[in-house]
Scaffold this active site. Structure first.
Site, PDB file in Angstrom:
ATOM      1  N   ARG A   3      -0.086 -39.245  40.029  1.00 35.02           N
ATOM      2  CA  ARG A   3      -0.430 -38.822  41.381  1.00 35.02           C
ATOM      3  C   ARG A   3      -1.692 -39.534  41.866  1.00 35.02           C
ATOM      4  O   ARG A   3      -2.552 -39.890  41.064  1.00 35.02           O
ATOM      5  CB  ARG A   3      -0.684 -37.309  41.415  1.00 35.02           C
TER       6      ARG A   3
ATOM      7  N   TYR B  48       6.425 -42.734  41.681  1.00 32.33           N
ATOM      8  CA  TYR B  48       6.152 -41.978  40.457  1.00 32.33           C
ATOM      9  C   TYR B  48       6.020 -40.473  40.671  1.00 32.33           C
ATOM     10  O   TYR B  48       5.306 -40.022  41.572  1.00 32.33           O
ATOM     11  CB  TYR B  48       4.855 -42.490  39.803  1.00 32.33           C
ATOM     12  N   GLY B  49       6.645 -39.712  39.803  1.00 32.76           N
ATOM     13  CA  GLY B  49       6.393 -38.275  39.626  1.00 32.76           C
ATOM     14  C   GLY B  49       6.184 -37.504  40.911  1.00 32.76           C
ATOM     15  O   GLY B  49       6.959 -37.604  41.868  1.00 32.76           O
TER      16      GLY B  49
ATOM     17  N   LYS C 298       5.631 -31.122  43.611  1.00 35.15           N
ATOM     18  CA  LYS C 298       4.293 -30.743  44.071  1.00 35.15           C
ATOM     19  C   LYS C 298       4.228 -30.630  45.597  1.00 35.15           C
ATOM     20  O   LYS C 298       3.575 -29.732  46.132  1.00 35.15           O
ATOM     21  CB  LYS C 298       3.261 -31.759  43.587  1.00 35.15           C
TER      22      LYS C 298
ATOM     23  N   HIS D  24       0.746 -23.041  40.385  1.00 34.50           N
ATOM     24  CA  HIS D  24       0.881 -24.076  39.344  1.00 34.50           C
ATOM     25  C   HIS D  24       0.852 -23.383  37.980  1.00 34.50           C
ATOM     26  O   HIS D  24      -0.142 -23.440  37.260  1.00 34.50           O
ATOM     27  CB  HIS D  24      -0.287 -25.059  39.496  1.00 34.50           C
TER      28      HIS D  24
ATOM     29  N   SER E 261      -3.354 -29.886  35.336  1.00 35.07           N
ATOM     30  CA  SER E 261      -2.394 -30.886  34.882  1.00 35.07           C
ATOM     31  C   SER E 261      -2.764 -31.406  33.485  1.00 35.07           C
ATOM     32  O   SER E 261      -3.932 -31.696  33.216  1.00 35.07           O
ATOM     33  CB  SER E 261      -2.378 -32.050  35.867  1.00 35.07           C
TER      34      SER E 261
ATOM     35  N   CYS F 242      -2.872 -29.878  30.643  1.00 37.03           N
ATOM     36  CA  CYS F 242      -3.749 -28.994  29.882  1.00 37.03           C
ATOM     37  C   CYS F 242      -2.965 -27.956  29.083  1.00 37.03           C
ATOM     38  O   CYS F 242      -3.508 -26.925  28.684  1.00 37.03           O
ATOM     39  CB  CYS F 242      -4.742 -28.305  30.793  1.00 37.03           C
ATOM     40  N   GLY F 243      -1.670 -28.184  28.857  1.00 38.21           N
ATOM     41  CA  GLY F 243      -0.969 -27.355  27.893  1.00 38.21           C
ATOM     42  C   GLY F 243       0.012 -26.333  28.443  1.00 38.21           C
ATOM     43  O   GLY F 243       0.396 -25.421  27.715  1.00 38.21           O
TER      44      GLY F 243
ATOM     45  N   ASP G 231       5.863 -25.406  34.837  1.00 41.06           N
ATOM     46  CA  ASP G 231       4.918 -26.037  35.763  1.00 41.06           C
ATOM     47  C   ASP G 231       4.654 -25.247  37.042  1.00 41.06           C
ATOM     48  O   ASP G 231       3.537 -25.237  37.521  1.00 41.06           O
ATOM     49  CB  ASP G 231       5.424 -27.445  36.131  1.00 41.06           C
TER      50      ASP G 231
ATOM     51  N   ASN H 125      -0.198 -40.888  30.812  1.00 35.19           N
ATOM     52  CA  ASN H 125       0.567 -39.992  31.695  1.00 35.19           C
ATOM     53  C   ASN H 125       2.057 -40.348  31.684  1.00 35.19           C
ATOM     54  O   ASN H 125       2.780 -40.077  32.635  1.00 35.19           O
ATOM     55  CB  ASN H 125       0.019 -40.031  33.127  1.00 35.19           C
ATOM     56  N   SER H 126       2.530 -40.971  30.601  1.00 28.44           N
ATOM     57  CA  SER H 126       3.975 -41.214  30.489  1.00 28.44           C
ATOM     58  C   SER H 126       4.679 -39.867  30.346  1.00 28.44           C
ATOM     59  O   SER H 126       4.126 -38.924  29.787  1.00 28.44           O
ATOM     60  CB  SER H 126       4.279 -42.120  29.298  1.00 28.44           C
ATOM     61  N   ARG H 127       5.905 -39.783  30.867  1.00 33.01           N
ATOM     62  CA  ARG H 127       6.554 -38.468  30.944  1.00 33.01           C
ATOM     63  C   ARG H 127       8.035 -38.531  30.602  1.00 33.01           C
ATOM     64  O   ARG H 127       8.669 -39.575  30.687  1.00 33.01           O
ATOM     65  CB  ARG H 127       6.369 -37.882  32.346  1.00 33.01           C
TER      66      ARG H 127
ATOM     67  N   ARG I   1      -9.521 -27.153  30.172  1.00 33.21           N
ATOM     68  CA  ARG I   1     -10.132 -27.821  29.015  1.00 33.21           C
ATOM     69  C   ARG I   1     -11.629 -27.638  29.095  1.00 33.21           C
ATOM     70  O   ARG I   1     -12.290 -28.263  29.921  1.00 33.21           O
ATOM     71  CB  ARG I   1      -9.857 -29.320  29.075  1.00 33.21           C
TER      72      ARG I   1
HETATM   73  P1  GTP Z   1       1.371 -30.980  33.945  1.00 33.23           P
HETATM   74  O1  GTP Z   1       2.802 -31.230  33.665  1.00 33.23           O
HETATM   75  O2  GTP Z   1       0.563 -32.239  34.170  1.00 33.23           O
HETATM   76  O3  GTP Z   1       1.100 -29.976  35.016  1.00 33.23           O
HETATM   77  O4  GTP Z   1       0.669 -30.428  32.638  1.00 33.23           O
HETATM   78  P2  GTP Z   1       0.939 -29.378  31.473  1.00 33.23           P
HETATM   79  O5  GTP Z   1      -0.125 -28.329  31.610  1.00 33.23           O
HETATM   80  O6  GTP Z   1       2.340 -28.949  31.370  1.00 33.23           O
HETATM   81  O7  GTP Z   1       0.540 -30.314  30.289  1.00 33.23           O
HETATM   82  P3  GTP Z   1       1.037 -30.395  28.816  1.00 33.23           P
HETATM   83  O8  GTP Z   1       1.530 -29.095  28.271  1.00 33.23           O
HETATM   84  O9  GTP Z   1       1.967 -31.522  28.710  1.00 33.23           O
HETATM   85  O10 GTP Z   1      -0.381 -30.756  28.157  1.00 33.23           O
HETATM   86  C1  GTP Z   1      -0.397 -31.465  27.023  1.00 33.23           C
HETATM   87  C2  GTP Z   1      -1.821 -31.721  26.586  1.00 33.23           C
HETATM   88  O11 GTP Z   1      -2.455 -30.504  26.214  1.00 33.23           O
HETATM   89  C3  GTP Z   1      -1.790 -32.579  25.346  1.00 33.23           C
HETATM   90  O12 GTP Z   1      -2.926 -33.417  25.374  1.00 33.23           O
HETATM   91  C4  GTP Z   1      -1.907 -31.556  24.222  1.00 33.23           C
HETATM   92  O13 GTP Z   1      -2.409 -32.125  23.077  1.00 33.23           O
HETATM   93  C5  GTP Z   1      -2.838 -30.530  24.841  1.00 33.23           C
HETATM   94  N1  GTP Z   1      -2.658 -29.180  24.272  1.00 33.23           N
HETATM   95  C6  GTP Z   1      -1.676 -28.304  24.574  1.00 33.23           C
HETATM   96  N2  GTP Z   1      -1.849 -27.137  23.903  1.00 33.23           N
HETATM   97  C7  GTP Z   1      -2.987 -27.302  23.178  1.00 33.23           C
HETATM   98  C8  GTP Z   1      -3.713 -26.446  22.296  1.00 33.23           C
HETATM   99  O14 GTP Z   1      -3.349 -25.302  22.053  1.00 33.23           O
HETATM  100  N3  GTP Z   1      -4.852 -26.954  21.744  1.00 33.23           N
HETATM  101  C9  GTP Z   1      -5.295 -28.217  22.022  1.00 33.23           C
HETATM  102  N4  GTP Z   1      -6.421 -28.639  21.442  1.00 33.23           N
HETATM  103  N5  GTP Z   1      -4.629 -29.057  22.840  1.00 33.23           N
HETATM  104  C10 GTP Z   1      -3.504 -28.598  23.421  1.00 33.23           C
HETATM  105  C1  SPV Z   2       0.909 -32.566  37.402  1.00 28.07           C
HETATM  106  O1  SPV Z   2       0.186 -33.571  37.581  1.00 28.07           O
HETATM  107  O2  SPV Z   2       0.441 -31.412  37.452  1.00 28.07           O
HETATM  108  C2  SPV Z   2       2.336 -32.724  37.090  1.00 28.07           C
HETATM  109  C3  SPV Z   2       2.916 -34.077  37.116  1.00 28.07           C
HETATM  110  O3  SPV Z   2       2.986 -31.741  36.821  1.00 28.07           O
HETATM  111  S1  SPV Z   2       3.361 -34.617  38.707  1.00 28.07           S
HETATM  112  O4  SPV Z   2       4.674 -34.060  39.023  1.00 28.07           O
HETATM  113  O5  SPV Z   2       3.427 -36.078  38.673  1.00 28.07           O
HETATM  114  O6  SPV Z   2       2.394 -34.168  39.657  1.00 28.07           O
HETATM  115 MN    MN Z   3       1.812 -29.828  36.998  1.00 28.23          MN
END
Ligand code: GTP
Ligand code: SPV
Ligand code: MN
Length: 611
Positions: free
Chosen positions: A82, A221-222, A230, A250, A273, A275-276, A298, A388-390, A421
């Site tokens: 984004r 992209y995305g 979004k 979100h 985004s 953050c898990g 999401d 940010n590969s998906r 984070r």
């Molecule tokens: P968007 O799709 O971008 O909205 O994000 P999301 O919140 O779904 O992100 P995602 O779950 O893919 O986040 C993955 C990141 O969070 C990776 O860097 C993981 O290593 C980290 N992560 C997830 N859970 C944990 C946890 O419990 N501990 C730690 N240290 N890192 C975590």
């Molecule tokens: C985010 O960035 O929070 C995502 C990925 O979930 S995107 O759909 O590209 O915004």
């Molecule tokens: Mn998201």
């Protein structure tokens, strides 16, 4: 020859209503595509478009044995996530976009877009993509039509939304729909060859909240291009939700079933985004006695139900998840979900035609093709997959997808989590004192920036209220007010909020909390609080678990490291509240009074902690 109104009529399904035909014809006249297709969402269409993209080099077909019916796409380095600086909220009044959004005057932006979109689809096919966000015909669901000149977008939309004929049937019944126009912004002159990732250096991701329109130019992209996600399900939907008394968030949604009594708890969680959310949504508990089922990873749309509780649906049909870091040890259910029928973007390719990224299971291969399409070896010193590969995968393929994930009326929410984070300060878990404190927790979220947006510095701490900073379609302070209104409306049936932080580190930079499956221990405490089965201790940021109540069986967490996880430094928190106050000031007098009262109460608790 570009597409005429007759061509539009000839291509459209028989039941396409006049208003849709007129809009499509108007966009075709502006953008002058060479051909037009209405997406029907069938397997035949997927097969045809994926084969077409393999032929043109947009897609690489992955090894049919290892990853059947799955494809890899590589974007350009200038189009990997984004772009927040090019995302605009075009409300009539600037204050309705607020200080956290880029505002543009709707009349001026329309003039700019008219210029950008003129002839922009020349040499391309225009795809008309009817879709539903949420189960087809559901009371919380919404319809949209995306026009796009990218077949990559069509295939992703087929996974991420309920796309095609059934959505058009509902539109034909007269249900409201959101128009969304997307172009990669690269017209092709006669004889000009296309590239495998057309995109324009100038990008516009624009939203017109008063007329529910979306126009996106220049990116493939995305979230920039899959406009149901979004742009619609968060930015436009959040403004609709404010108007109509619901919520677009979100948030992931999960169901936790307690085996001892069969009681089900539904939890939503807003984390910024990358953050898990995907990890928590598909959690494999490391403690016995619980089953987790995924509803969404999401976005959550939430509405008061007939019983006065808050009900949530996942408006999406797929997961667009961050690949790096995903493995059988961190997220086995995501790994299982992506075994087939998946699109991967900007990951690395193995010599046997499978995908690879940093953090995936197994040995690092001696040779790969990286996300740029170049040879890669472990000595290359660069990442093989973009951070940010998906993966784009159908939610229905998730082995723990909830049996009610498509329940049109949604699931009743029991608790709402806010996280981010935070290497320091923020304890593992804290419960709100009162509803306004819950909103304060959400409003004061700050988080270290990840790779999910290209134009903000990764690693820096920034305010990301409710994880909605890039996604709130109106003034963020009015959004806090809307939360307070929803709480007032539902009273004690509104779910309690919890602040969580999996990312705290010690002085040496080691994680203090193992995270992932062990986050089930935090959920265990939260649901016992929801059920009124366990007490909590009052503290500075909220109410904390007692050490003896918290299930740490089999974990290497001593009382000493527990103390570090919950340590509160009054000076650090005083500084954080000063910063929060400064942040609130950027919203002027729009900040709701109860939020400022919470800031004062927080400071009283800091003062008390010093005594
Ligand atoms: P968007 O799709 O971008 O909205 O994000 P999301 O919140 O779904 O992100 P995602 O779950 O893919 O986040 C993955 C990141 O969070 C990776 O860097 C993981 O290593 C980290 N992560 C997830 N859970 C944990 C946890 O419990 N501990 C730690 N240290 N890192 C975590
Ligand atoms: C985010 O960035 O929070 C995502 C990925 O979930 S995107 O759909 O590209 O915004
Ligand atoms: Mn998201």
């Amino acid at each position: 020859m570009s597409v005429t109104e007759q061509d539009v009529r000839a291509a459209a399904p028989a039941n396409t209503p006049e208003d849709v035909l007129a809009w499509v014809a108007e966009v075709a006249a502006l953008t002058t595509p060479d051909a037009i297709e209405f997406s029907d969402g069938t397997q035949e269409e997927w097969d045809r478009l994926t084969s077409l993209m393999v032929e043109t080099g947009v897609f690489t077909r992955l090894n049919e044995e290892k990853r059947p019916n799955s494809f890899l796409a590589r974007s350009l380095p200038s189009d990997v996530a984004r772009v927040e600086s090019r995302t605009f909220i075009c409300s009539e009044k600037e204050e309705d976009a607020g200080p956290t959004n880029h505002w543009a005057d709707p009349v001026e932006m329309k003039a700019t877009l008219k210029e950008k979109f003129t002839g922009c689809m020349k040499g391309r096919t225009m795809y008309v993509i009817p879709f539903s966000m949420g189960p087809l015909g559901g009371p919380i669901s919404q319809l949209g039509i995306e026009i796009s000149d990218s077949p990559y977008v069509v295939c992703n939309m087929r996974i991420m939304t309920r796309m095609g004929k059934e959505a058009m049937d509902l539109i034909a019944e007269g249900k409201p729909w959101v128009p969304a126009v997307h172009s990669v912004g690269v017209p092709l002159e006669d004889g000009q060859e296309d590239t495998t990732w057309p995109c324009n250096d100038e990008k516009y991701i624009t939203h017109f909240p008063e007329t529910n329109e979306i126009w996106s130019f220049g990116s493939g992209y995305g979230g920039n291009a899959l406009l149901g996600k979004k742009c619609f399900a968060l930015r436009i939907a959040s403004t609709m939700a404010k108007r109509d008394g619901w919520m677009a968030e979100h948030m992931l949604i999960l169901r936790l079933t307690r085996e001892s009594d069969g009681r089900q708890f539904h939890i939503t969680a807003a984390f910024p985004s990358a953050c898990g959310k995907t990890n928590l949504a598909m959690l494999e508990p490391t403690i016995p006695g619980y089953k987790v089922e995924t509803v969404g990873d999401d976005i959550a749309w939430m509405r008061p139900g007939p019983d006065g509780r808050l009900y949530a649906i996942n408006p999406e049909a797929g997961f667009f998840g961050v690949a790096p870091g995903t493995s059988y040890s961190t997220n086995p259910m995501a790994m299982e979900t992506m075994k087939a029928n998946s699109i991967f973007t900007n990951v690395a390719l193995t010599d046997d035609g499978d995908v690879w990224w940093e953090g995936i299971d197994g040995e690092v291969p001696a040779h790969l093709i990286d996300w740029h399409g170049n040879d890669w070896t472990p000595e290359s010193g660069e990442k093989a997959a973009h951070p940010n590969s998906r993966f784009t995968v159908p939610a229905s393929q998730c082995p723990i997808i909830c049996s009610d994930w498509e329940a049109p009326e949604g699931v009743a929410v029991d608790a709402i989590l806010f996280g981010g984070r935070r290497a320091s300060n923020v304890p593992l878990v804290a419960e709100q004192y009162e509803p306004a404190h819950g909103v304060f927790i959400g409003a004061s979220v700050a988080s270290e920036v990840t790779a999910a947006a290209t134009d903000v510095k990764a690693g820096a701490l920034r305010h990301d209220p409710f994880a909605m900073l890039p996604f709130c379609g109106y003034n963020m302070a009015d959004y806090w007010g809307h939360w307070l209104d929803m709480q007032a409306k539902l009273g004690d049936k509104f779910p309690k909020a919890y602040q969580v932080n999996w990312f705290r580190k010690d002085d040496e930079g080691n994680w203090l909390w193992p995270g992932y499956g062990d986050n089930s221990r935090v959920l265990d405490w939260i649901v016992r609080r929801v059920a009124g089965e366990v007490e909590a201790i009052d503290g500075v940021t909220g109410r904390y678990p007692k050490f003896e109540d918290f299930n740490l069986d089999g974990l290497d967490v001593t009382e000493e490291s527990w103390a570090k996880l919950f340590h509160i430094c009054p000076d650090a928190w005083a500084a954080e509240m000063d910063d929060t106050e400064e942040y609130f000031k950027t919203f002027g007098d729009k900040v709701p009074a109860p939020i400022l009262e919470q800031l004062a109460k927080f400071r009283e608790r800091i003062a008390a902690a010093r005594d």
